[in-house]
Scaffold this motif. Structure first.
Motif, PDB file in Angstrom:
ATOM      1  N   GLU A  24      26.970  19.008  34.869  1.00  0.00           N
ATOM      2  CA  GLU A  24      25.864  19.437  34.010  1.00  0.00           C
ATOM      3  C   GLU A  24      24.968  20.433  34.748  1.00  0.00           C
ATOM      4  N   THR A  25      24.754  20.201  36.033  1.00  0.00           N
ATOM      5  CA  THR A  25      23.969  21.128  36.848  1.00  0.00           C
ATOM      6  C   THR A  25      24.624  22.509  36.885  1.00  0.00           C
ATOM      7  N   LEU A  26      25.931  22.538  37.045  1.00  0.00           N
ATOM      8  CA  LEU A  26      26.647  23.816  37.004  1.00  0.00           C
ATOM      9  C   LEU A  26      26.381  24.542  35.687  1.00  0.00           C
ATOM     10  N   GLY A  27      26.382  23.791  34.589  1.00  0.00           N
ATOM     11  CA  GLY A  27      26.129  24.391  33.290  1.00  0.00           C
ATOM     12  C   GLY A  27      24.731  24.954  33.162  1.00  0.00           C
ATOM     13  N   VAL A  28      23.749  24.236  33.671  1.00  0.00           N
ATOM     14  CA  VAL A  28      22.369  24.718  33.619  1.00  0.00           C
ATOM     15  C   VAL A  28      22.226  25.966  34.492  1.00  0.00           C
ATOM     16  N   TYR A  29      22.864  25.951  35.664  1.00  0.00           N
ATOM     17  CA  TYR A  29      22.773  27.092  36.573  1.00  0.00           C
ATOM     18  C   TYR A  29      23.407  28.340  35.964  1.00  0.00           C
ATOM     19  N   LEU A  39      31.559  33.742  39.999  1.00  0.00           N
ATOM     20  CA  LEU A  39      32.417  33.794  38.822  1.00  0.00           C
ATOM     21  C   LEU A  39      31.646  34.284  37.597  1.00  0.00           C
ATOM     22  N   THR A  40      30.348  34.013  37.552  1.00  0.00           N
ATOM     23  CA  THR A  40      29.516  34.417  36.409  1.00  0.00           C
ATOM     24  C   THR A  40      29.080  35.873  36.490  1.00  0.00           C
ATOM     25  N   LEU A  41      28.626  36.304  37.660  1.00  0.00           N
ATOM     26  CA  LEU A  41      28.012  37.627  37.780  1.00  0.00           C
ATOM     27  C   LEU A  41      28.909  38.701  38.391  1.00  0.00           C
ATOM     28  N   SER A  42      29.918  38.289  39.140  1.00  0.00           N
ATOM     29  CA  SER A  42      30.788  39.298  39.777  1.00  0.00           C
ATOM     30  C   SER A  42      32.209  38.748  39.920  1.00  0.00           C
ATOM     31  N   HIS A  43      32.745  38.292  38.796  1.00  0.00           N
ATOM     32  CA  HIS A  43      34.057  37.635  38.808  1.00  0.00           C
ATOM     33  C   HIS A  43      35.160  38.515  39.398  1.00  0.00           C
ATOM     34  N   GLU A  46      37.958  21.754  38.047  1.00  0.00           N
ATOM     35  CA  GLU A  46      36.840  21.243  37.243  1.00  0.00           C
ATOM     36  C   GLU A  46      35.668  22.222  37.273  1.00  0.00           C
ATOM     37  N   ILE A  47      35.311  22.680  38.474  1.00  0.00           N
ATOM     38  CA  ILE A  47      34.203  23.624  38.614  1.00  0.00           C
ATOM     39  C   ILE A  47      34.509  24.908  37.854  1.00  0.00           C
ATOM     40  N   ASN A  48      35.712  25.427  38.051  1.00  0.00           N
ATOM     41  CA  ASN A  48      36.114  26.669  37.378  1.00  0.00           C
ATOM     42  C   ASN A  48      36.018  26.532  35.866  1.00  0.00           C
ATOM     43  N   GLN A  49      36.463  25.403  35.326  1.00  0.00           N
ATOM     44  CA  GLN A  49      36.474  25.227  33.882  1.00  0.00           C
ATOM     45  C   GLN A  49      35.073  25.045  33.301  1.00  0.00           C
ATOM     46  N   VAL A  50      34.214  24.325  34.003  1.00  0.00           N
ATOM     47  CA  VAL A  50      32.833  24.176  33.535  1.00  0.00           C
ATOM     48  C   VAL A  50      32.127  25.529  33.544  1.00  0.00           C
ATOM     49  N   VAL A  51      32.281  26.273  34.622  1.00  0.00           N
ATOM     50  CA  VAL A  51      31.647  27.584  34.724  1.00  0.00           C
ATOM     51  C   VAL A  51      32.185  28.520  33.643  1.00  0.00           C
ATOM     52  N   SER A  52      33.483  28.519  33.447  1.00  0.00           N
ATOM     53  CA  SER A  52      34.091  29.384  32.432  1.00  0.00           C
ATOM     54  C   SER A  52      33.644  28.985  31.026  1.00  0.00           C
ATOM     55  N   TYR A  53      33.568  27.683  30.767  1.00  0.00           N
ATOM     56  CA  TYR A  53      33.103  27.215  29.462  1.00  0.00           C
ATOM     57  C   TYR A  53      31.679  27.694  29.189  1.00  0.00           C
ATOM     58  N   PHE A  54      30.801  27.537  30.160  1.00  0.00           N
ATOM     59  CA  PHE A  54      29.418  27.928  29.911  1.00  0.00           C
ATOM     60  C   PHE A  54      29.267  29.435  29.753  1.00  0.00           C
ATOM     61  N   ASN A  55      30.060  30.209  30.451  1.00  0.00           N
ATOM     62  CA  ASN A  55      30.029  31.650  30.213  1.00  0.00           C
ATOM     63  C   ASN A  55      30.460  31.970  28.791  1.00  0.00           C
ATOM     64  N   TYR A  56      31.439  31.233  28.294  1.00  0.00           N
ATOM     65  CA  TYR A  56      31.871  31.402  26.902  1.00  0.00           C
ATOM     66  C   TYR A  56      30.758  31.035  25.929  1.00  0.00           C
ATOM     67  N   VAL A  57      30.201  29.850  26.088  1.00  0.00           N
ATOM     68  CA  VAL A  57      29.223  29.393  25.101  1.00  0.00           C
ATOM     69  C   VAL A  57      27.917  30.175  25.208  1.00  0.00           C
ATOM     70  N   ASN A  58      27.520  30.595  26.414  1.00  0.00           N
ATOM     71  CA  ASN A  58      26.324  31.425  26.556  1.00  0.00           C
ATOM     72  C   ASN A  58      26.466  32.713  25.759  1.00  0.00           C
ATOM     73  N   ARG A  59      27.641  33.295  25.815  1.00  0.00           N
ATOM     74  CA  ARG A  59      27.858  34.556  25.099  1.00  0.00           C
ATOM     75  C   ARG A  59      27.983  34.343  23.593  1.00  0.00           C
ATOM     76  N   THR A  60      28.489  33.191  23.192  1.00  0.00           N
ATOM     77  CA  THR A  60      28.506  32.854  21.771  1.00  0.00           C
ATOM     78  C   THR A  60      27.077  32.757  21.246  1.00  0.00           C
ATOM     79  N   VAL A  61      26.245  32.010  21.963  1.00  0.00           N
ATOM     80  CA  VAL A  61      24.864  31.764  21.541  1.00  0.00           C
ATOM     81  C   VAL A  61      24.040  33.053  21.553  1.00  0.00           C
ATOM     82  N   ILE A  62      24.081  33.771  22.657  1.00  0.00           N
ATOM     83  CA  ILE A  62      23.271  34.989  22.777  1.00  0.00           C
ATOM     84  C   ILE A  62      23.774  36.064  21.818  1.00  0.00           C
TER      85      ILE A  62
END
Length: 201
Positions: free
Chosen positions: A68-73, A131-135, A158-174
């Motif tokens: 969850e912390t990874l997602g918030v970050y 992975l988020t800013l300079s993949h 696990e880390i890769n998938q959480v980070v990738s998921y949040f990049n997906y959903v952040n872009r969906t929302v924004i």
């Protein structure tokens, strides 16, 4: 709620109604991040399957609070206030420790992770940022750095998938102007033993 049309729970029918019944929270509430899919319900199925298995599955071995912390970050790096608000509330509930929660949020907000995190948790967050800013700059050496901190390859995934998921959903929302109006902040599908249980509480 968003910049495109959505179908509310009261007007839903067919496949959409069935999916809404699986994801709804108290008082038939559907989070806006989910109702944004209502014109194409099959995409909501994909979203929920990914979300539940990446973040809320008992087969994960990293602590849920850390995922969850990874997602918030990641959401903070992407300036996605919707996901920061929702997942900060979820993190606070998971930790059940206001002091720890406030320290984590402070580190994330200032992007000074070393003030709280060490070893594998710090390295995982560094990887999340890259992975988020300079993949495009990630190399195999980044994976070796994670292994050096005693993270297994499964935990790296696990880390890769959480980070990738949040990049997906952040872009969906924004990208669709989703806001928190009408949402109950911090609900999540908490039955981690049943990947098919999507109900929010």
């Amino acid at each position: 709620m968003s910049w495109i049309n959505e179908i509310p729970y009261t007007d839903a029918a067919g496949q959409l109604k069935k999916i809404y019944d699986r994801v709804k929270g108290p008082n038939d509430n559907i989070d806006n991040v989910l109702s944004i899919h209502s014109l194409r319900p099959h995409t909501l199925v994909g979203h929920m399957g990914l979300y539940k298995n990446v973040l809320h599955n008992s087969n994960n071995t990293l602590p849920k609070w850390y995922l969850e912390t990874l997602g918030v970050y990641v959401s903070n790096l992407n300036q996605c206030s919707y996901c920061v608000d929702h997942h900060s509330a979820g993190l606070k509930r998971l930790l059940n420790d206001d002091t720890k929660f406030n320290k984590i949020v402070s580190c994330i907000t200032k992007d000074e992770l070393q003030d709280y995190f060490t070893f594998q948790y710090l390295e995982g967050l560094k990887y999340a940022k890259k992975l988020t800013l300079s993949h495009h700059t990630i190399t195999e050496s980044d994976i070796h750095a994670l292994r050096d901190q005693k993270l297994s390859d499964g935990e790296i995934l696990e880390i890769n998938q959480v980070v990738s998921y949040f990049n997906y959903v952040n872009r969906t929302v924004i990208g669709l102007g989703v806001n928190t109006d009408g949402d109950i902040i911090g609900l999540s599908p908490n039955n981690s033993d049943d990947s098919e249980n999507w109900s929010h509480s």
